[in-house]
Design a protein around this motif. Sequence first.
Motif, PDB file in Angstrom:
ATOM      1  N   ARG A 187       0.792  -1.075  -0.303  1.00 35.70           N
ATOM      2  CA  ARG A 187       0.092  -0.138   0.035  1.00 35.70           C
ATOM      3  C   ARG A 187       0.922   1.287   0.012  1.00 35.70           C
ATOM      4  NH1 ARG A 187      -5.254  -0.146   2.123  1.00 35.70           N
ATOM      5  NH2 ARG A 187      -4.779   1.339   3.377  1.00 35.70           N
ATOM      6  N   ALA A 188       2.028   1.367   0.686  1.00 37.72           N
ATOM      7  CA  ALA A 188       2.857   2.321   0.838  1.00 37.72           C
ATOM      8  C   ALA A 188       3.459   2.620  -0.741  1.00 37.72           C
ATOM      9  CB  ALA A 188       4.097   2.101   1.843  1.00 37.72           C
ATOM     10  N   GLY A 189       3.618   1.574  -1.289  1.00 35.86           N
ATOM     11  CA  GLY A 189       4.228   1.662  -2.653  1.00 35.86           C
ATOM     12  C   GLY A 189       3.399   2.329  -3.734  1.00 35.86           C
ATOM     13  N   LYS A 190       2.176   1.762  -3.564  1.00 38.32           N
ATOM     14  CA  LYS A 190       0.896   2.508  -4.099  1.00 38.32           C
ATOM     15  C   LYS A 190       0.923   3.923  -4.054  1.00 38.32           C
ATOM     16  CE  LYS A 190      -1.580  -1.489  -4.963  1.00 38.32           C
ATOM     17  NZ  LYS A 190      -2.982  -2.282  -4.535  1.00 38.32           N
ATOM     18  N   ARG A 191       1.184   4.428  -2.711  1.00 34.18           N
ATOM     19  CA  ARG A 191       0.988   5.887  -2.312  1.00 34.18           C
ATOM     20  C   ARG A 191       2.306   6.791  -3.187  1.00 34.18           C
ATOM     21  NH1 ARG A 191      -0.616   3.776   2.500  1.00 34.18           N
ATOM     22  NH2 ARG A 191       1.334   3.748   3.374  1.00 34.18           N
ATOM     23  N   VAL A 192       3.350   6.117  -3.222  1.00 31.01           N
ATOM     24  CA  VAL A 192       4.612   6.651  -3.831  1.00 31.01           C
ATOM     25  C   VAL A 192       4.307   6.638  -5.207  1.00 31.01           C
ATOM     26  CG1 VAL A 192       6.996   6.538  -4.393  1.00 31.01           C
ATOM     27  CG2 VAL A 192       5.989   5.975  -2.051  1.00 31.01           C
ATOM     28  N   LEU A 193       3.437   5.764  -5.883  1.00 26.78           N
ATOM     29  CA  LEU A 193       3.177   5.708  -7.201  1.00 26.78           C
ATOM     30  C   LEU A 193       2.208   6.901  -7.583  1.00 26.78           C
ATOM     31  CD1 LEU A 193       3.112   4.625 -10.255  1.00 26.78           C
ATOM     32  CD2 LEU A 193       1.534   2.875  -9.193  1.00 26.78           C
ATOM     33  N   ALA A 194       1.088   6.967  -6.635  1.00 25.44           N
ATOM     34  CA  ALA A 194       0.103   8.191  -6.861  1.00 25.44           C
ATOM     35  C   ALA A 194       0.954   9.473  -6.553  1.00 25.44           C
ATOM     36  CB  ALA A 194      -0.774   8.017  -5.626  1.00 25.44           C
ATOM     37  N   TRP A 195       1.882   9.541  -6.001  1.00 26.66           N
ATOM     38  CA  TRP A 195       2.817  10.842  -5.787  1.00 26.66           C
ATOM     39  C   TRP A 195       3.423  11.199  -7.219  1.00 26.66           C
ATOM     40  CZ3 TRP A 195       8.287  10.686  -3.614  1.00 26.66           C
ATOM     41  CH2 TRP A 195       8.821  11.943  -3.766  1.00 26.66           C
ATOM     42  N   ARG A 196       4.054  10.012  -7.607  1.00 25.46           N
ATOM     43  CA  ARG A 196       4.742  10.292  -9.135  1.00 25.46           C
ATOM     44  C   ARG A 196       3.812  10.606 -10.187  1.00 25.46           C
ATOM     45  NH1 ARG A 196       8.109  12.498  -7.151  1.00 25.46           N
ATOM     46  NH2 ARG A 196       9.091  12.573  -9.026  1.00 25.46           N
ATOM     47  N   SER A 244       8.223  18.630  -3.263  1.00 29.30           N
ATOM     48  CA  SER A 244       7.528  18.216  -4.338  1.00 29.30           C
ATOM     49  C   SER A 244       7.645  19.452  -5.408  1.00 29.30           C
ATOM     50  CB  SER A 244       6.266  17.674  -4.211  1.00 29.30           C
ATOM     51  OG  SER A 244       6.188  16.665  -3.338  1.00 29.30           O
ATOM     52  N   LEU A 245       7.349  20.606  -4.787  1.00 27.72           N
ATOM     53  CA  LEU A 245       7.401  21.942  -5.496  1.00 27.72           C
ATOM     54  C   LEU A 245       8.514  22.145  -6.033  1.00 27.72           C
ATOM     55  CD1 LEU A 245       5.072  24.089  -3.086  1.00 27.72           C
ATOM     56  CD2 LEU A 245       4.479  23.421  -5.435  1.00 27.72           C
ATOM     57  N   ARG A 246       9.742  22.215  -5.291  1.00 26.46           N
ATOM     58  CA  ARG A 246      11.036  22.162  -6.059  1.00 26.46           C
ATOM     59  C   ARG A 246      11.257  21.196  -7.146  1.00 26.46           C
ATOM     60  NH1 ARG A 246      13.877  24.691  -7.147  1.00 26.46           N
ATOM     61  NH2 ARG A 246      15.948  24.082  -6.251  1.00 26.46           N
ATOM     62  N   GLU A 247      10.769  20.165  -7.145  1.00 23.49           N
ATOM     63  CA  GLU A 247      10.913  19.157  -8.120  1.00 23.49           C
ATOM     64  C   GLU A 247      10.038  19.664  -9.334  1.00 23.49           C
ATOM     65  OE1 GLU A 247       9.911  14.447  -9.500  1.00 23.49           O
ATOM     66  OE2 GLU A 247       9.737  15.072  -7.398  1.00 23.49           O
ATOM     67  N   LEU A 248       9.074  20.138  -9.144  1.00 24.92           N
ATOM     68  CA  LEU A 248       8.133  20.816 -10.112  1.00 24.92           C
ATOM     69  C   LEU A 248       8.629  22.126 -10.758  1.00 24.92           C
ATOM     70  CD1 LEU A 248       4.617  19.845  -8.629  1.00 24.92           C
ATOM     71  CD2 LEU A 248       5.326  19.213 -10.795  1.00 24.92           C
ATOM     72  N   GLY A 249       9.794  22.563 -10.366  1.00 25.36           N
ATOM     73  CA  GLY A 249      10.425  23.633 -10.954  1.00 25.36           C
ATOM     74  C   GLY A 249      10.235  24.748 -10.211  1.00 25.36           C
ATOM     75  N   VAL A 250       9.442  25.106  -9.211  1.00 20.30           N
ATOM     76  CA  VAL A 250       9.383  26.142  -8.628  1.00 20.30           C
ATOM     77  C   VAL A 250      10.827  26.688  -7.708  1.00 20.30           C
ATOM     78  CG1 VAL A 250       8.166  27.436  -6.605  1.00 20.30           C
ATOM     79  CG2 VAL A 250       6.807  25.589  -8.200  1.00 20.30           C
ATOM     80  N   ASP A 251      11.265  27.560  -8.117  1.00 19.26           N
ATOM     81  CA  ASP A 251      12.446  28.113  -7.743  1.00 19.26           C
ATOM     82  C   ASP A 251      12.459  28.350  -6.207  1.00 19.26           C
ATOM     83  OD1 ASP A 251      14.805  29.952  -7.098  1.00 19.26           O
ATOM     84  OD2 ASP A 251      14.592  30.866  -9.035  1.00 19.26           O
ATOM     85  N   ASP A 252      13.547  27.819  -5.825  1.00 19.90           N
ATOM     86  CA  ASP A 252      14.055  28.023  -4.185  1.00 19.90           C
ATOM     87  C   ASP A 252      13.865  29.190  -3.484  1.00 19.90           C
ATOM     88  OD1 ASP A 252      14.411  26.178  -2.000  1.00 19.90           O
ATOM     89  OD2 ASP A 252      16.534  26.955  -1.803  1.00 19.90           O
TER      90      ASP A 252
END
Length: 221
Positions: free
Chosen positions: A38-47, A111-119
């Motif tokens: 179930r934890a793996g599925k949550r990570v998949l949902a995040w990705r 997550s926002l950093r990964e999505l390209g939002v400037d630090d």
Amino acid sequence: MKRWGVAILTILLSMSVGGLTNTESRWIQQVSAFYGERAGKRVLAWRNMVANTQSLSEQEKLRQVNDFFNQLYFVDDIELWGKKDYWATPLEFLGTSAGDCEDFSIAKYFSLRELGVDDKKLRLVYVKAIRLDQFHMVVAYYPTPSSEPVLLDNLDPEIKRASLRRDLLPIYSFNGSRLWLMKERGQGELAGNSSRLGLWNDLRNRVDTLKMQKPVKLFDR
């Protein structure tokens, strides 16, 4: 906090494992082995959420990320980890399906950093939640260097301007490189590098090495 709700279950049922990078596949495999399927599925949902949000505006990225993580359980560190203060990585947070305010904020920040939002537009802000009489953490987003930030929070799921959150008293804030003392509800006073924060250094080391801890109590039921 809301339980892992119908919206996320719908996402899980509709998604496929195709299109994952090698790194993402390794995250899912390691989290599944360590915390369960179930934890793996949550990570998949995040990705899946991150992939579907890449092309959206920054305002919509804020909303998608905030809504996604606010569906997990709120649990105090002492009850979850057996420690007074522990900053979980996004994989640990998703793996256990639970965390406290720092864990919600940290997962949103990464997550926002990964999505390209400037630090430079993001800060993790340590505040005093006045009505609850306890310390708390939120994410602040500054559209421009001089603008009033909006706050991503797990106590109030609606993204609001900082001036509307009179229930929060800022203390200090930081991002990937800098640390500020917050004497007002604006930029604050630069106080050095965020590497001064031991919990932040420990967290980033676990992010880099994929090191994960087991909770003392399971909330993923």
